[in-house]
Design a protein around this motif. Structure first.
Motif, PDB file in Angstrom:
ATOM      1  N   ASP A  41      -2.033  -0.576   5.770  1.00  0.00           N
ATOM      2  CA  ASP A  41      -2.453   0.029   7.045  1.00  0.00           C
ATOM      3  C   ASP A  41      -3.960   0.204   7.165  1.00  0.00           C
ATOM      4  OD1 ASP A  41      -2.607   2.137   5.117  1.00  0.00           O
ATOM      5  OD2 ASP A  41      -2.742   3.546   6.788  1.00  0.00           O
TER       6      ASP A  41
ATOM      7  N   ASP B 123       0.860  -1.175   0.000  1.00  0.00           N
ATOM      8  CA  ASP B 123       0.000   0.000   0.000  1.00  0.00           C
ATOM      9  C   ASP B 123       0.906   1.238   0.000  1.00  0.00           C
ATOM     10  OD1 ASP B 123      -2.333   1.651   0.487  1.00  0.00           O
ATOM     11  OD2 ASP B 123      -1.656   1.785   2.565  1.00  0.00           O
TER      12      ASP B 123
ATOM     13  N   ASP C 232      -6.846  -2.711   2.707  1.00  0.00           N
ATOM     14  CA  ASP C 232      -5.700  -3.585   2.439  1.00  0.00           C
ATOM     15  C   ASP C 232      -5.957  -5.026   2.860  1.00  0.00           C
ATOM     16  OD1 ASP C 232      -3.858  -1.599   1.442  1.00  0.00           O
ATOM     17  OD2 ASP C 232      -3.854  -0.793   3.475  1.00  0.00           O
TER      18      ASP C 232
ATOM     19  N   ASP D  68      -0.343   5.209   0.616  1.00  0.00           N
ATOM     20  CA  ASP D  68      -0.688   6.215   1.632  1.00  0.00           C
ATOM     21  C   ASP D  68      -0.789   5.583   3.023  1.00  0.00           C
ATOM     22  OD1 ASP D  68      -0.923   7.573  -0.715  1.00  0.00           O
ATOM     23  OD2 ASP D  68      -2.886   8.429  -0.301  1.00  0.00           O
ATOM     24  N   GLY D  69      -0.014   6.084   3.953  1.00  0.00           N
ATOM     25  CA  GLY D  69      -0.041   5.562   5.323  1.00  0.00           C
ATOM     26  C   GLY D  69       0.825   4.329   5.510  1.00  0.00           C
ATOM     27  N   SER D  70       1.421   3.841   4.420  1.00  0.00           N
ATOM     28  CA  SER D  70       2.290   2.656   4.504  1.00  0.00           C
ATOM     29  C   SER D  70       3.691   3.032   4.023  1.00  0.00           C
ATOM     30  CB  SER D  70       1.701   1.497   3.697  1.00  0.00           C
ATOM     31  OG  SER D  70       0.462   1.089   4.258  1.00  0.00           O
TER      32      SER D  70
HETATM   33 MG   LIG Z   1      -3.204   3.187   3.354  1.00  0.00          MG
END
Ligand SMILES: [Mg+2]
Length: 264
Positions: A209, A14, A213, A16-18
């Motif tokens: 995250d 992933d 996912d 965004d955020g990962s």
């Molecule tokens: Mg994410």
């Protein structure tokens, strides 16, 4: 625990955020592992809610031109095999948005999709630059939206989508509407089949995250769940075995922590 590799390694991640920080979209804290994966020629597959138009420049920045990728939460995927471009998902964004507009007019549900917004609004929601917000709006098959209505109406909204062959999935910032035959898990399964038919089988390690996912994290051989920003935590059906690791840090720091857990 170090993983056992029965086949060459493929890392599916992933963004965004990962691999990318949720707020700044930077990946400085992942550079060391990115270098190591590149040196070992490990395929790194982005598996993101981002569009193909956003993913391609990011791949170029990270030296991953022509790497396979999964875009728009698995509504689109693309890989180059034996010199031939293979694609997953139908580019039906116009029809999807027309359906959502009609549904909103008929039902009175309150929500705002990317198709209803200006690039400036998308930039404000996401913290992306105006130029990158425009890339995020070049959607092909899935719509991202902000729900502005009650929970009861949300349940009804979900039901109406299901009746129309659509599904909802939750990312770090938005809800995403896409066909039922899409999703990060289905797109990855498609991609692994394409590779297998070309004689390439991988041991897969996935990192993510968000709840969106989960289908991908269920499918991979080894899963890293990164501390996320979604309201809903990631819940996996698979056994909480030695093949699942919960990173304590968010974003690229947690991403690196997960790789260090499984790889030497
Ligand atoms: Mg994410």
């Amino acid at each position: 625990m170090v993983m056992t590799l029965s086949h060459p390694l493929m890392v599916v991640t992933d963004l965004d955020g990962s691999l990318l920080d949720h707020h700044t979209y930077r990946w400085d804290n992942a550079l060391s592992w990115l270098d190591r994966l590149r040196a070992r020629e490990v395929p790194l597959v982005f598996c993101s809610s981002k569009t193909a138009a956003e993913i391609r420049p990011l791949q170029a920045e990270m030296g991953l031109e022509d790497a396979p990728f999964i875009a728009e939460n698995g509504a689109r995927a693309s890989c180059l095999l034996d010199g031939e471009r293979r694609e997953f998902g139908q580019p039906n964004y116009g029809a999807l948005c027309a359906f959502l507009r009609q549904l909103r007019a008929d039902s009175g549900f309150r929500f705002t999709g990317f198709a209803d917004a200006t690039a400036q609004q998308v930039a404000d929601w996401t913290g992306l630059s105006l130029a990158n917000a425009r890339l995020a709006m070049q959607r092909e098959a899935a719509e991202s939206l902000i729900w502005r209505d009650s929970e009861a109406h949300f349940a009804a909204f979900r039901q109406r989508l299901q009746q129309a062959g659509l599904q909802l999935t939750e990312g770090g910032r938005f809800w995403h509407v896409m066909p039922q035959e899409a999703g990060k898990g289905l797109a990855l399964a498609w991609m692994l089949r394409e590779f297998a038919m070309a004689g390439q089988t991988f041991t897969t390690l996935g990192l993510g995250d968000g709840p969106n996912d989960a289908p991908m994290l269920e499918l991979v051989d080894y899963a890293v769940v990164i501390k996320g920003h979604s309201k809903t935590p990631v819940t996996l059906m698979r056994d909480a075995s030695s093949r699942v690791y919960y990173a304590t840090a968010p974003g690229p720091t947690g991403w690196s922590e997960g790789l260090s857990h499984f790889l030497l």
